[in-house]
Enzyme design. Structure first.
Site, PDB file in Angstrom:
ATOM      1  N   CYS A 382      34.507   9.376  26.191  1.00  0.00           N
ATOM      2  CA  CYS A 382      34.479  10.789  26.578  1.00  0.00           C
ATOM      3  C   CYS A 382      35.881  11.303  26.931  1.00  0.00           C
ATOM      4  O   CYS A 382      36.652  11.587  26.020  1.00  0.00           O
ATOM      5  CB  CYS A 382      33.460  11.034  27.685  1.00  0.00           C
ATOM      6  N   HIS A 508      28.608   8.812  25.152  1.00  0.00           N
ATOM      7  CA  HIS A 508      28.578   7.703  26.116  1.00  0.00           C
ATOM      8  C   HIS A 508      27.632   6.609  25.629  1.00  0.00           C
ATOM      9  O   HIS A 508      26.432   6.652  25.926  1.00  0.00           O
ATOM     10  CB  HIS A 508      28.053   8.210  27.462  1.00  0.00           C
ATOM     11  N   GLU A 510      27.346   3.724  26.736  1.00  0.00           N
ATOM     12  CA  GLU A 510      26.857   2.867  27.845  1.00  0.00           C
ATOM     13  C   GLU A 510      25.438   3.215  28.288  1.00  0.00           C
ATOM     14  O   GLU A 510      24.720   2.352  28.787  1.00  0.00           O
ATOM     15  CB  GLU A 510      27.811   2.928  29.051  1.00  0.00           C
TER      16      GLU A 510
HETATM   17  N1  GLN Z   1      36.223  16.426  31.174  1.00  0.00           N
HETATM   18  C1  GLN Z   1      35.877  16.253  29.805  1.00  0.00           C
HETATM   19  C2  GLN Z   1      34.958  17.345  29.289  1.00  0.00           C
HETATM   20  O1  GLN Z   1      34.337  18.029  30.049  1.00  0.00           O
HETATM   21  C3  GLN Z   1      35.273  14.886  29.583  1.00  0.00           C
HETATM   22  C4  GLN Z   1      33.941  14.735  30.245  1.00  0.00           C
HETATM   23  C5  GLN Z   1      33.551  13.294  30.408  1.00  0.00           C
HETATM   24  O2  GLN Z   1      34.395  12.404  30.382  1.00  0.00           O
HETATM   25  N2  GLN Z   1      32.275  13.067  30.636  1.00  0.00           N
HETATM   26  O3  GLN Z   1      34.827  17.520  28.107  1.00  0.00           O
END
Ligand code: GLN
Length: 541
Positions: A382, A508, A510
């Protein structure tokens, strides 16, 4: 008709209710019973989405886009379930619904009260999960500690459920701390006795008491717990310290807890089968190798902030027969002391997790650059994916000031930018791109080998994304976007074919990793770390 198990905790928080609830579920599931789990959180937030991971631990994301308590992650991992938003509710959700009903006039002029209106809403939510899941047993974990003011309506609701569902269909399990004193090495059951008393004062007599203690309780403690708890001795179990939490269902089952619950509910024909679970636990506990991972993050001081990620790394480790040692490094410290970056040389892999806001991002970018330039296996998730793109844009494509508009609104090269549909959204709760979305994999890439499918569904939680204006420039310089959204406009996976293993995802992985079935990107990363360490060629998967 479903049976209901209610789990409460006493003496202090973090006594292991989530693991106990998951373990009871596992003991039933290995006896071919269908289970589901509800987590009640007595805080006033409507969901966990607005809470700081540094204080509360990570936010767990469900397939249907719920931003839930991290305990749902334990239920999903232990029980291999895909839960829904409805499996987790809070004081905030319950009151919101009741107040909305009141405003609509649903209560026909009556005075709206905690009993029965709030408690009815709580029971209705538990029963809705029972109905929708079709489970044989619904486990409900009441968050917080018995005696908390905010937990009272929930305890009252579960008390009423015994009256309405019947004794034979309900069971109360209470877990409380039994400390061992440092000096005299004595086991002390008094705090547990007090918390059982507190529960009884509310009208709940536990059917099972679980002592959470550093070691197995002695017979004298068992006798006291049974006597003062008014239960037979064979209804007292002990959750003692073990090397891995995945052992907890095994140690409780050995004590007869699974059989006890089944007998009480009249499930007589249930043969248990722990084969797969034991195989996984054995692989975890008897590794042949070890890999050291540096997790460079913003919430490194609280391991619970990254619990699903750490577990996914361990699942990958069990499959590769490697113990995974994770060092949590504060990204900001690398910014303050750039020479410290050299410590990363001592690791087999570098992992950059999710994150929000500018703090620590330059430190993470330094770590990603170090991984790429020194060819240390790298996995980014992410924010880790987005920062890997910024790093590449800056140091390979020569866009020196490349950034995300989350970090610098005025960057001349916004390689990561707010998703168009996010513009104008002011409300913080449940407004990100959330939950499962389709990812299409590019053929003949490492991703296509790792995942061995053409498309899949993965869970998301973000507001920002790759700015397509920079797509060509990045690919021209060797970065491969190996996964995209169904419409092709969202970048989901990246890899650098020139590196031993340099991989990152906007989603994600995970959240879908399970014991014995690790998520491919996490498994691939650990396998690459191990192969590189052992001097083997780049893994083909
Ligand atoms: N801050 C980033 C976004 O909002 C990544 C979010 C995250 O890592 N879950 O896109």
């Amino acid at each position: 008709m479903a049976k209901f198990v209610f789990v409460t905790g006493g003496v202090l928080s973090s006594v292991g209710k989530g693991i106990l609830t998951s373990s009871i579920g596992k003991m039933l599931q290995t006896r071919s019973l269908r289970v589901t789990v509800v987590k009640i959180d007595p805080y006033v937030n409507v969901d966990a989405g607005t809470m700081n991971p540094y204080m509360h631990g990570e936010v767990y994301v469900t397939d249907d886009g719920g931003e839930t308590d991290l305990d749902l992650g334990w239920y999903e991992r232990f029980l291999d379930l895909n839960l829904k938003t409805e499996n987790n509710f809070t004081t905030g959700t319950v009151y919101k619904t009741v107040i909305e009903k009141e405003r609509r006039g649903d209560f026909l002029g009556r005075c709206v009260q905690i009993v029965p209106h709030v408690t009815n809403e709580i029971k209705h939510r538990i029963r809705t999960v029972a109905k929708n899941s079709g489970a044989d047993v619904v486990l409900t974990e009441v968050g917080g500690t018995v005696g908390d003011i905010e937990g009272l309506p929930f305890l009252e609701a579960i008390r009423q459920m015994r009256l309405e569902e019947g004794y034979e269909n309900t069971m109360y399990v209470h877990v409380a701390l039994v400390p061992v004193l440092d000096v005299t090495k004595e086991m002390k059951t008094k705090p547990l006795q007090h918390s059982v008393n507190e529960l009884r004062r509310i009208g709940i007599q536990p059917d099972i008491i679980v002592a959470r203690s550093p070691e197995m309780i002695d017979s004298e403690s068992r006798r006291k717990i049974a006597l003062f708890g008014t239960i037979p001795e064979d209804a007292v179990f002990c959750s003692y310290n073990v090397e891995s939490i995945y052992q907890v269902p095994l140690i409780l089952d050995e004590q007869g807890m699974g059989d006890f619950v089944c007998k009480r509910f009249g499930f007589t024909e249930c043969k248990k089968d722990f084969k797969d679970w034991k195989r996984f636990v054995d692989a975890l506990l008897k590794p042949e190798h070890e890999v050291k991972i540096a997790l460079v993050g913003k919430y490194a001081g609280l391991a619970d902030s990254y619990v699903s990620m750490s577990e996914a790394l361990r699942h990958g480790g069990a499959a590769a027969r490697a113990r995974v040692c994770i060092n949590y490094l504060e990204a900001e410290k690398l910014e303050q002391n750039p020479e410290a970056i050299e410590v990363l040389k001592g690791f087999d892999g570098i992992f950059v997790p999710y994150g929000f806001g500018p703090r620590g991002t330059e430190g993470k970018i330094m770590a990603i650059r170090f991984a790429r330039e020194n060819d240390i296996p790298f996995l980014g998730i992410c924010y880790g994916f987005q920062l890997a793109i910024i790093e590449y844009a800056r140091h390979v494509c020569g866009l020196k000031e490349a950034n995300s508009t989350e970090i610098n609104t005025y960057t001349p090269n916004p390689v990561i930018d707010l998703m168009p549909e996010q513009r104008g959204i002011e409300v913080k709760g449940a407004t990100m791109r959330l939950g499962a979305h389709k990812v299409i994999i590019k053929p003949e890439t490492m991703a296509s080998k790792l995942y061995a499918v053409d498309e899949m569904c993965e869970r998301h939680r973000h507001r920002f994304e790759v700015n397509l204006d920079y797509f060509e420039e990045l690919e021209k310089e060797g970065l491969v976007f190996s996964g995209k959204s169904a419409d092709g406009r969202r970048m989901e996976l990246l890899e650098l074919p020139a590196c031993f293993f340099f991989f990152a995802s906007q989603f994600h992985g995970e959240f879908k990793s399970r014991p014995g079935r690790p998520d491919p990107e996490y498994y691939g990363f650990i396998k690459a770390c191990l192969d590189k360490k052992l001097g083997k060629p780049k893994p083909e998967f």
